[in-house]
Design an enzyme around this catalytic site. Sequence first.
Site, short mmCIF file in Angstrom:
data_model
loop_
_atom_site.label_atom_id
_atom_site.label_comp_id
_atom_site.label_asym_id
_atom_site.label_seq_id
_atom_site.Cartn_x
_atom_site.Cartn_y
_atom_site.Cartn_z
N ASP A 9 -28.47 56.84 25.85
CA ASP A 9 -29.47 56.92 26.91
C ASP A 9 -30.06 55.52 27.05
O ASP A 9 -29.89 54.67 26.15
CB ASP A 9 -30.54 57.94 26.50
CG ASP A 9 -31.65 58.07 27.51
OD1 ASP A 9 -31.38 57.99 28.71
OD2 ASP A 9 -32.80 58.25 27.09
N ASP A 11 -33.63 54.73 28.81
CA ASP A 11 -35.10 54.72 28.73
C ASP A 11 -35.58 55.37 27.42
O ASP A 11 -35.16 56.48 27.07
CB ASP A 11 -35.68 55.48 29.92
CG ASP A 11 -35.31 54.84 31.25
OD1 ASP A 11 -34.15 54.43 31.41
OD2 ASP A 11 -36.16 54.76 32.13
#
Length: 213
Positions: A9, A11
Amino acid sequence: MKFDVICFDCDSTLSRVEGIDELARRNGLFEQVAALTDAAMNGELPLEEVYAKRLELIRPDRAAIAWLAQLYLDEIVDGVKETVDSLLAHGKEIHIVSGGLRQAILPLADYLGIPEANVHAVDVEFDAVGQYLGFAVHSPLAVSGGKARICRRLRMRHAALAMVGDGKTDLEAKQAGAYMVGFGGVVRRPMVEAEADCYVIEPSLMAVLPYLL
């Protein structure tokens, strides 16, 4: 387990910020937008219910996306470069799988040596002068279950895949048979801590390496 592919991922995993929330802060809309983001990341609202709503509020232009791209680099999580370098040295294929805005993530990927083709995120659309037009509404990553769809696609070529992330949408990768490494070094989310295959809370991303190598 020996993993062929590692997906991250972006963020609150590769960078300390939530990109769309920071664009909102820049426009004086932080509290309104962050509440929507949190609701999606904690599993209280489906992603598709909040995605278009947040971007329609913010309407980020090309200059705002360039600003966010630099912020991602400025706020890179401790140990990210070392982690990616180590995985690449061990012959792993690295992908970024994010519900964030692709044009803002690409410079971070380039810094980490991750090919543009391995960045799966949501494209923003601009007009001829760089004003916001919209986003790729058919992107699987703008709806719930999108990360599972990307991981299934990757697993057609590679049997063993791991996902590293902080939110509910990252847990979706388990539906595609991925091994889920929860990263709580930026934000600890109880649902992810409970449901991930393993979970790390150290502030450095290097804490995930023992589970991936």
